[in-house]
Design an enzyme around this catalytic site. Structure first.
Site, PDB file in Angstrom:
ATOM      1  N   GLY A 161       0.836  -1.192   0.000  1.00  0.00           N
ATOM      2  CA  GLY A 161       0.000   0.000   0.000  1.00  0.00           C
ATOM      3  C   GLY A 161       0.871   1.241   0.000  1.00  0.00           C
ATOM      4  N   GLY A 201      -8.608 -13.146  -0.241  1.00  0.00           N
ATOM      5  CA  GLY A 201      -9.427 -12.574  -1.294  1.00  0.00           C
ATOM      6  C   GLY A 201      -8.628 -11.611  -2.146  1.00  0.00           C
ATOM      7  N   ASP A 234     -11.862   6.946   3.454  1.00  0.00           N
ATOM      8  CA  ASP A 234     -10.884   6.618   2.397  1.00  0.00           C
ATOM      9  C   ASP A 234     -11.379   5.399   1.628  1.00  0.00           C
ATOM     10  OD1 ASP A 234      -8.604   6.864   0.818  1.00  0.00           O
ATOM     11  OD2 ASP A 234      -7.370   5.636   2.145  1.00  0.00           O
ATOM     12  N   ASN A 262      -9.953  -0.748  -1.155  1.00  0.00           N
ATOM     13  CA  ASN A 262     -10.075  -1.002   0.278  1.00  0.00           C
ATOM     14  C   ASN A 262     -11.249  -1.908   0.625  1.00  0.00           C
ATOM     15  OD1 ASN A 262      -7.738   0.297   1.007  1.00  0.00           O
ATOM     16  ND2 ASN A 262      -8.731   2.296   1.201  1.00  0.00           N
ATOM     17  N   ASP A 293      -8.649  -0.893   5.889  1.00  0.00           N
ATOM     18  CA  ASP A 293      -7.913   0.369   5.786  1.00  0.00           C
ATOM     19  C   ASP A 293      -8.655   1.551   6.423  1.00  0.00           C
ATOM     20  OD1 ASP A 293      -5.812   1.948   5.113  1.00  0.00           O
ATOM     21  OD2 ASP A 293      -6.052   1.824   2.943  1.00  0.00           O
TER      22      ASP A 293
HETATM   23  N1  LIG Z   1      -7.004  -8.411   6.678  1.00  0.00           N
HETATM   24  C1  LIG Z   1      -6.409  -8.552   5.485  1.00  0.00           C
HETATM   25  N2  LIG Z   1      -6.403  -9.757   4.881  1.00  0.00           N
HETATM   26  C2  LIG Z   1      -5.790  -9.912   3.671  1.00  0.00           C
HETATM   27  N3  LIG Z   1      -5.148  -8.932   3.013  1.00  0.00           N
HETATM   28  C3  LIG Z   1      -5.111  -7.702   3.553  1.00  0.00           C
HETATM   29  C4  LIG Z   1      -5.737  -7.448   4.816  1.00  0.00           C
HETATM   30  N4  LIG Z   1      -5.548  -6.161   5.121  1.00  0.00           N
HETATM   31  C5  LIG Z   1      -4.844  -5.633   4.097  1.00  0.00           C
HETATM   32  N5  LIG Z   1      -4.578  -6.534   3.140  1.00  0.00           N
HETATM   33  C6  LIG Z   1      -3.841  -6.309   1.870  1.00  0.00           C
HETATM   34  O1  LIG Z   1      -2.896  -5.270   2.036  1.00  0.00           O
HETATM   35  C7  LIG Z   1      -3.208  -4.142   1.214  1.00  0.00           C
HETATM   36  C8  LIG Z   1      -2.916  -2.832   1.921  1.00  0.00           C
HETATM   37  O2  LIG Z   1      -3.676  -2.743   3.112  1.00  0.00           O
HETATM   38  P1  LIG Z   1      -4.464  -1.440   3.515  1.00  0.00           P
HETATM   39  O3  LIG Z   1      -5.052  -1.653   4.853  1.00  0.00           O
HETATM   40  O4  LIG Z   1      -5.410  -1.036   2.428  1.00  0.00           O
HETATM   41  O5  LIG Z   1      -3.291  -0.348   3.666  1.00  0.00           O
HETATM   42  P2  LIG Z   1      -2.807   0.850   2.700  1.00  0.00           P
HETATM   43  O6  LIG Z   1      -3.663   0.882   1.480  1.00  0.00           O
HETATM   44  O7  LIG Z   1      -2.932   2.074   3.528  1.00  0.00           O
HETATM   45  O8  LIG Z   1      -1.388   0.530   2.442  1.00  0.00           O
HETATM   46  C9  LIG Z   1      -4.682  -4.318   0.871  1.00  0.00           C
HETATM   47  O9  LIG Z   1      -5.038  -3.689  -0.311  1.00  0.00           O
HETATM   48  C10 LIG Z   1      -4.805  -5.844   0.799  1.00  0.00           C
HETATM   49  O10 LIG Z   1      -4.359  -6.331  -0.448  1.00  0.00           O
HETATM   50 MG   LIG Z   2      -5.632   0.570   1.174  1.00  0.00          MG
END
Ligand SMILES: Nc1ncnc2c1ncn2[C@@H]1O[C@H](COP(=O)(O)OP(=O)(O)O)[C@@H](O)[C@H]1O
Ligand SMILES: [Mg+2]
Length: 292
Positions: free
Chosen positions: A102, A191, A227, A232, A245
């Site tokens: 991310g 997923g 966001d 997300n 997120d």
């Molecule tokens: N609980 C989760 N289970 C599986 N994959 C996750 C999970 N949380 C985040 N991810 C993966 O990590 C990516 C980045 O996480 P995110 O929380 O959106 O942080 P950011 O976009 O701020 O970096 C997500 O788009 C997803 O692909």
């Molecule tokens: Mg994100």
């Protein structure tokens, strides 16, 4: 692989003590003097110098040479402190591969001591640009202290708070498991991001479910995501969703709450219009979510 992991196993208790001392003293000093580290860690100055040079070689701290010699933690050093705490508290026992790259976090999968697969999200605000720093100013408020370390920790704390409220309400969010410094530990879901999904068996129903979740978050949780977009939302093979997120959430009584909710909705509606040809009434959805 997480850089901190490369050296994590080699770290001794003294290394952790020195890192912890620097962390605490960074509240007072921009660059922490060696003597202060020795005092804080209750160690002999020569020993401290030895461990500092190790930590510097491991690239966990940064040495500053000015009128005196000082040290600060870098991101990897901060990661080590959080990992150490999570391992000591028996929250995690192993870290796996990187799941997501991310903008504002590094996400890894991990295992708990009893073999459960979880996610470690390392918040990294201020790494890339000051845009994100500006964005978190909403919750940094008046505080002058906006170092990457402080706001990354705050960001993780905020996200954990939101999940603690939303998960028990039944909103489709990851389960909050633990939180330390700039790291949150949440349940893993297998997923892909909604943005990658080309087909849904019932796109209209899926959109309805997103709105339902936003409504519970708003009405029962008092929370607006702020966001929300197709990156997300994670979708499983069975078309179950998880809204992820949350660090930038705002309270529904925040002056910008309505504007941010509207923006969230616009993002999602635009995606469903373009990808699935679905038209939806934004005003009606807005009212519904707000419980009006
Ligand atoms: N609980 C989760 N289970 C599986 N994959 C996750 C999970 N949380 C985040 N991810 C993966 O990590 C990516 C980045 O996480 P995110 O929380 O959106 O942080 P950011 O976009 O701020 O970096 C997500 O788009 C997803 O692909
Ligand atoms: Mg994100």
């Amino acid at each position: 692989m997480l850089k901190a992991l490369k050296v994590f196993k080699e770290l001794k208790q003294e290394d952790i003590s020195v890192l912890g001392a620097i962390e605490r003293l960074m509240r007072k000093y921009e660059y922490v003097p060696v003597e202060m580290i020795a005092k804080e860690a209750k160690m002999d100055i020569n020993d401290v110098e030895y461990y500092l040079s190790r930590l510097n070689k491991f690239e966990l701290v940064r040495r500053w040479i000015g009128p005196y010699i000082g040290y600060v933690l870098n991101m990897h050093g901060y990661d080590c402190l959080a990992l150490h705490a999570l391992v000591c508290k028996d929250v995690i026992s192993a870290i796996g591969r990187k799941l997501g790259v991310g903008k504002e976090a590094d996400v890894y999968d991990a295992l708990t001591p009893d073999g459960r697969r979880v996610v470690l999200k390392f918040h990294r605000i201020g790494r890339i640009s000051f845009r994100s720093v500006r964005r978190v100013r909403v919750y940094v408020g008046d505080r002058r202290h906006t170092s990457w370390l402080y706001i990354s920790r705050l960001s993780a704390k905020r996200e954990f708070e939101a999940l603690k409220i939303l998960y028990p309400l039944g909103v489709a969010v990851p389960e909050p498991i633990a939180h330390n410094r700039h790291v949150v530990v949440i349940s893993f879901i297998d997923g892909i991001e909604l943005s990658e999904v080309k087909e849904l068996s019932d796109p209209q129903g899926f959109l309805g479910e997103i709105i339902e979740n936003l409504r519970i978050a708003y009405v029962d949780g008092g929370i607006v995501h702020a966001d929300l977009n197709a990156y997300n939302i994670i979708v499983t093979d069975d078309e179950e969703m998880l809204i992820i997120d949350w660090p930038q959430w705002v309270s529904t009584i925040h002056p910008s709450a309505e504007m941010l909710l509207r923006r969230d909705l616009k993002n999602i509606f635009k995606f469903f219009r373009k990808r699935f040809g679905i038209e939806a009434d934004e005003e009606e959805a807005l009212k519904y979510i707000k419980g009006e």
